[in-house]
Design an enzyme around this catalytic site. Structure first.
Site, short mmCIF file in Angstrom:
data_model
loop_
_atom_site.label_atom_id
_atom_site.label_comp_id
_atom_site.label_asym_id
_atom_site.label_seq_id
_atom_site.Cartn_x
_atom_site.Cartn_y
_atom_site.Cartn_z
N ASP A 67 44.99 45.76 42.72
CA ASP A 67 45.37 44.34 42.65
C ASP A 67 44.14 43.47 42.36
OD1 ASP A 67 48.07 45.02 43.63
OD2 ASP A 67 47.01 45.48 45.48
N HIS A 104 49.63 45.42 50.15
CA HIS A 104 49.78 45.84 48.75
C HIS A 104 51.27 45.79 48.42
CE1 HIS A 104 49.33 47.86 44.97
NE2 HIS A 104 50.08 48.85 45.35
#
Length: 332
Positions: free
Chosen positions: A160, A188
């Site tokens: 990410d 996440h």
């Protein structure tokens, strides 16, 4: 004098991410071009033949740093003596499945793998959980491997983080290597908070804040955040398969920085065990900005959190607390 080989475990090694990851490890991307490795690959019995095919390819590639390959469906054999464990294997959510069903399957997988690491891994083994739900899988692993220090159990949010760097680099038409210090806070998942409030770009006239260069708060507080949050889904839509190459590369980045250190003045995002920093409940595995030195990570302290950020940090913490409760209910 040549270094001793490091034993690196990859679970789910016959899958897409594993197939992309093992050659990167063998080539020195994860631990450096002077570090020999022995790769341990684990997968489930139905994937045994495919796993053996991956082993054959590793042999065929004649990687100079690769000093051995263990390919097995036996969790004890896979975990014995490993210094680094990259946990890619997990039970994916399938159509029609409730979250609790997925959680229950992963709890049982991570319970058994944690027990094997606890008994058979090398002392001070470093663990990176990649399989989703990554933060909560890491928490379960910590629960069942009590002798592995909590600071050694992490989960992957570097993918990410790298996605956020990529979006800023594309928007400003600058090299991605000139962008630094974005932050991924939290889970996440689609509640993660990609934060650019402290990020900078290296320009010919020195480091400049990302916000000042982008000059579009609406984009930074809206589309930028949702693009990073939903990038995985966008890749599935485009490829009809989930992210593999980028996930493998990010796993290498995570371990590389953890083991070899982050550059001075640069932080990265890692899912780590919360100590209560930034008002995040202790006892969650939560993504924070960290610096790494001599094989240890440390949460960056003292960053200003504005009101919008505070709400987003709390929202993703709430989701993680719910996941934790769900996972623990699967244990009873």
């Amino acid at each position: 004098m040549a270094k001793e080989p490091v034993r690196v475990l990859v679970t789910g090694a016959a899958g897409q991410i594993g197939y992309a990851l093992v050659p990167m490890i063998a080539r020195g991307v994860m631990l450096g071009v002077d570090q020999p490795v022995i790769i341990h690959m684990l997968d489930i019995q139905p994937a045994a033949e495919a796993l053996n095919g991956v082993k054959m390819e590793l042999v065929d590639a004649a990687f100079p740093l690769l000093k051995g390959v263990v390919a097995t469906t036996d969790v004890v054999e896979a975990c014995t003596g490993v210094n680094i464990a990259v946990m890619v294997g997990g039970f994916p959510r399938k159509e029609g499945m409730e979250r609790k069903d997925v959680m229950s399957k992963n709890v049982s997988i991570y319970k058994s793998q944690a027990s094997a690491l606890e008994k058979h891994a090398a002392a001070n083994c470093k663990v990176l959980v990649v399989a989703n739900p990554a933060n909560t899988n890491a928490l379960i692993l910590k629960e069942f491997a009590p002798s592995i220090p909590e600071k050694n159990i992490t989960c992957l949010t570097r993918l990410d983080h790298n996605r956020a760097l990529g979006q800023i680099s594309e928007r400003l038409n600058v090299q991605v290597s000139d962008v630094k210090n974005v932050i991924i806070w939290g889970n996440h998942s689609s509640t993660q908070y990609p934060d650019v409030n402290h990020a900078t770009v290296n320009t010919p006239s020195g480091e400049k804040p990302v916000r000042g260069l982008v000059k579009d708060d609406e984009w930074l507080n809206g589309e930028f955040i949702t693009t990073v949050q939903q990038r995985g889904a966008a890749i599935i839509k485009a490829r009809k398969l989930s992210s593999a190459l980028s996930a493998a590369s990010s796993a290498c980045d995570h371990i590389c920085d953890w083991v070899l250190g982050t550059p001075e003045g640069t932080w990265v995002s890692m899912g780590v065990y919360s100590d209560g920093s930034y008002g995040v409940p202790a006892g969650l595995i939560y993504s924070f900005p960290v610096t790494c030195h001599s094989g240890e990570w440390k949460i960056v302290q003292g960053l200003h959190i504005d009101d919008l950020s505070r709400k987003k940090l709390d929202l993703t913490a709430e989701e993680l607390s719910e996941e934790k409760s769900l996972a623990y209910s699967c244990l009873s």
